[in-house]
Design a protein around this motif. Sequence first.
Motif, PDB file in Angstrom:
ATOM      1  N   LYS A   1      14.926  -4.069  19.170  1.00  0.00           N
ATOM      2  CA  LYS A   1      13.908  -4.232  20.224  1.00  0.00           C
ATOM      3  C   LYS A   1      12.819  -5.216  19.814  1.00  0.00           C
ATOM      4  O   LYS A   1      12.245  -5.904  20.653  1.00  0.00           O
ATOM      5  N   LEU A   2      12.529  -5.289  18.530  1.00  0.00           N
ATOM      6  CA  LEU A   2      11.346  -6.027  18.093  1.00  0.00           C
ATOM      7  C   LEU A   2      11.660  -7.505  17.915  1.00  0.00           C
ATOM      8  O   LEU A   2      12.798  -7.902  17.655  1.00  0.00           O
TER       9      LEU A   2
ATOM     10  N   ASN B   1      11.896   6.292  16.363  1.00  0.00           N
ATOM     11  CA  ASN B   1      12.044   7.067  17.590  1.00  0.00           C
ATOM     12  C   ASN B   1      13.369   7.815  17.499  1.00  0.00           C
ATOM     13  O   ASN B   1      14.429   7.257  17.823  1.00  0.00           O
TER      14      ASN B   1
ATOM     15  N   TYR C   1      16.668   8.134  19.801  1.00  0.00           N
ATOM     16  CA  TYR C   1      17.804   7.210  19.867  1.00  0.00           C
ATOM     17  C   TYR C   1      18.764   7.399  18.691  1.00  0.00           C
ATOM     18  O   TYR C   1      19.750   6.664  18.574  1.00  0.00           O
TER      19      TYR C   1
ATOM     20  N   SER D   1       1.386  -0.520  26.280  1.00  0.00           N
ATOM     21  CA  SER D   1       1.765   0.585  27.181  1.00  0.00           C
ATOM     22  C   SER D   1       1.109   1.890  26.716  1.00  0.00           C
ATOM     23  O   SER D   1       1.073   2.873  27.438  1.00  0.00           O
TER      24      SER D   1
ATOM     25  N   TYR E   1       5.288   8.955  13.874  1.00  0.00           N
ATOM     26  CA  TYR E   1       5.661   7.888  14.815  1.00  0.00           C
ATOM     27  C   TYR E   1       4.651   7.835  15.947  1.00  0.00           C
ATOM     28  O   TYR E   1       4.427   8.828  16.616  1.00  0.00           O
TER      29      TYR E   1
ATOM     30  N   PHE F   1       9.513   2.178   8.273  1.00  0.00           N
ATOM     31  CA  PHE F   1       9.647   2.124   9.739  1.00  0.00           C
ATOM     32  C   PHE F   1      11.054   1.619  10.067  1.00  0.00           C
ATOM     33  O   PHE F   1      11.537   0.660   9.459  1.00  0.00           O
TER      34      PHE F   1
ATOM     35  N   GLU G   1       6.576 -10.439  15.582  1.00  0.00           N
ATOM     36  CA  GLU G   1       6.499  -9.045  15.137  1.00  0.00           C
ATOM     37  C   GLU G   1       7.162  -8.905  13.758  1.00  0.00           C
ATOM     38  O   GLU G   1       6.497  -8.647  12.762  1.00  0.00           O
TER      39      GLU G   1
ATOM     40  N   TYR H   1      13.595   0.513  13.337  1.00  0.00           N
ATOM     41  CA  TYR H   1      13.958   0.334  14.733  1.00  0.00           C
ATOM     42  C   TYR H   1      15.358  -0.275  14.770  1.00  0.00           C
ATOM     43  O   TYR H   1      15.517  -1.497  14.854  1.00  0.00           O
TER      44      TYR H   1
ATOM     45  N   ASP I   1       0.300  -5.820  21.211  1.00  0.00           N
ATOM     46  CA  ASP I   1       1.508  -5.004  21.028  1.00  0.00           C
ATOM     47  C   ASP I   1       1.169  -3.531  21.265  1.00  0.00           C
ATOM     48  O   ASP I   1       0.119  -3.044  20.840  1.00  0.00           O
ATOM     49  N   GLY I   2       2.068  -2.865  21.974  1.00  0.00           N
ATOM     50  CA  GLY I   2       1.863  -1.436  22.205  1.00  0.00           C
ATOM     51  C   GLY I   2       0.961  -1.148  23.390  1.00  0.00           C
ATOM     52  O   GLY I   2       0.479  -0.028  23.559  1.00  0.00           O
TER      53      GLY I   2
ATOM     54  N   GLY J   1       4.713   4.985  18.144  1.00  0.00           N
ATOM     55  CA  GLY J   1       5.348   4.246  19.241  1.00  0.00           C
ATOM     56  C   GLY J   1       4.602   2.956  19.512  1.00  0.00           C
ATOM     57  O   GLY J   1       4.780   2.331  20.552  1.00  0.00           O
ATOM     58  N   SER J   2       3.761   2.571  18.577  1.00  0.00           N
ATOM     59  CA  SER J   2       3.070   1.279  18.641  1.00  0.00           C
ATOM     60  C   SER J   2       3.263   0.635  17.274  1.00  0.00           C
ATOM     61  O   SER J   2       2.779   1.145  16.259  1.00  0.00           O
ATOM     62  N   LEU J   3       3.989  -0.498  17.256  1.00  0.00           N
ATOM     63  CA  LEU J   3       4.413  -1.061  15.968  1.00  0.00           C
ATOM     64  C   LEU J   3       3.237  -1.294  15.036  1.00  0.00           C
ATOM     65  O   LEU J   3       3.297  -0.944  13.847  1.00  0.00           O
TER      66      LEU J   3
HETATM   67  P1  P6P Z   1      10.105   2.926  21.773  1.00  0.00           P
HETATM   68  C1  P6P Z   1       5.735  -0.967  22.036  1.00  0.00           C
HETATM   69  O1  P6P Z   1       6.222  -0.956  23.363  1.00  0.00           O
HETATM   70  C2  P6P Z   1       6.820  -1.552  21.153  1.00  0.00           C
HETATM   71  O2  P6P Z   1       7.126  -2.855  21.525  1.00  0.00           O
HETATM   72  C3  P6P Z   1       6.388  -1.502  19.691  1.00  0.00           C
HETATM   73  O3  P6P Z   1       5.020  -1.631  19.538  1.00  0.00           O
HETATM   74  C4  P6P Z   1       6.889  -0.140  19.256  1.00  0.00           C
HETATM   75  O4  P6P Z   1       7.193  -0.088  17.874  1.00  0.00           O
HETATM   76  C5  P6P Z   1       8.155   0.036  20.089  1.00  0.00           C
HETATM   77  O5  P6P Z   1       7.988  -0.764  21.260  1.00  0.00           O
HETATM   78  C6  P6P Z   1       8.341   1.466  20.512  1.00  0.00           C
HETATM   79  O6  P6P Z   1       9.579   1.520  21.185  1.00  0.00           O
HETATM   80  O7  P6P Z   1      11.529   2.617  22.229  1.00  0.00           O
HETATM   81  O8  P6P Z   1      10.083   3.924  20.635  1.00  0.00           O
HETATM   82  O9  P6P Z   1       9.164   3.289  22.883  1.00  0.00           O
END
Ligand code: P6P
Length: 343
Positions: A271-272, A212, A215, A123, A241, A259, A277, A261, A120-121, A243-245
């Motif tokens: 998203k999750l 985040n 949004y 990216s 934050y 946290f 997750e 989302y 996860d994360g 950006g990685s859960l």
């Molecule tokens: P955003 C990472 O891509 C992920 O799936 C989770 O680990 C993280 O919490 C979320 O997306 C971050 O999303 O929209 O803030 O980039």
Amino acid sequence: MAHFEEGTTLDRFLMETMRAHPGATGHLLTLLKQVALAGKLCSSRVQRAGLAGMLGAAGGMNIQGEFVQKLDIYANETFKRALEHAGVCCMIVSEEDDGAVFIPPEFPVGDYIFSMDPLDGSSNIDTNASIGTIFAIHRRVSEGRDGTMADVLRPGRELVCAGYIVYGAGTVLVISTGKGVHGFTLDPTVGEFFLSHREMRLTAATRSYSCNEAYAAQWDPRLQEWLTRQKAPELGWSARYIGSLVGDFHRNLVKGGVFLYPPTAKAPKGKLRMLYEAQPLAFLAEAAGGAASDGVMPILDKVPTTLHERTPLYIGNSEAVSEIVWALAGDEGPPSGQWTRRG
Ligand code: P6P
């Protein structure tokens, strides 16, 4: 539960925990030892990811002439290879695989279903931010060789174990079988996980939020109002934050924090993902004394209908989660009685 000293190895912790359950077959212990092995392999690869030039960029060839896989594909294959031959699983669910993965016919099956987000994360890997593996373990309810959807499309309260491995400044495996949450830090010089975070707890209150905020204008206005109220200077809240859960959840578990989302235009159902997750992290949060909701009900009471179903997620210290549920419920209050309102 025995009183474990800092420095206890993961293997010893698992063996002594198993001894506390007379009927235990040892299969869950075997499964978790294989998870730890896969975690060590992934940790080693993640730590060297920045050397892509030497190792070959993802998809290229490295100096040993080996095909270099993208890290999340590497993690997915590593966890599946570590589990498929061990005779402890009858099905594996992964974010990286569209459908359920079954045990190859040459290997025996076992009673567990392993669901995972292998990396996860990912990216964030080129920014050296914390990333991680999140996993959930169900005991099967079906008969026959292969697991079925009935084994995993269940409330998260029926999980037997959940955890994550965060690959950050250090590699930490956090795990719970429902009673207590414990963290083990990898010492790469000896290749062992050692107990480093005994009985991790989430206190009721926090003044740290993680979301985040780009949004926020897309959120339910009542949630926007809640967050605006928390930001009043006299309340002293702070924002964190990554950006990685996994990184955000781990920081909140260690230091406290909630946290969020919520649904957005791009992710109207959140998203999750539920199976690998939200459910495992909700299992850990509740085992640590915290809470997790989709904004209406506890995550652990929701029944997913598909493998990759998404959900809104509010998770962390219980008072903050309750306040968010109450804020979203408006005056009539939330449908389920679990959410106590502070003050
Ligand atoms: P955003 C990472 O891509 C992920 O799936 C989770 O680990 C993280 O919490 C979320 O997306 C971050 O999303 O929209 O803030 O980039």
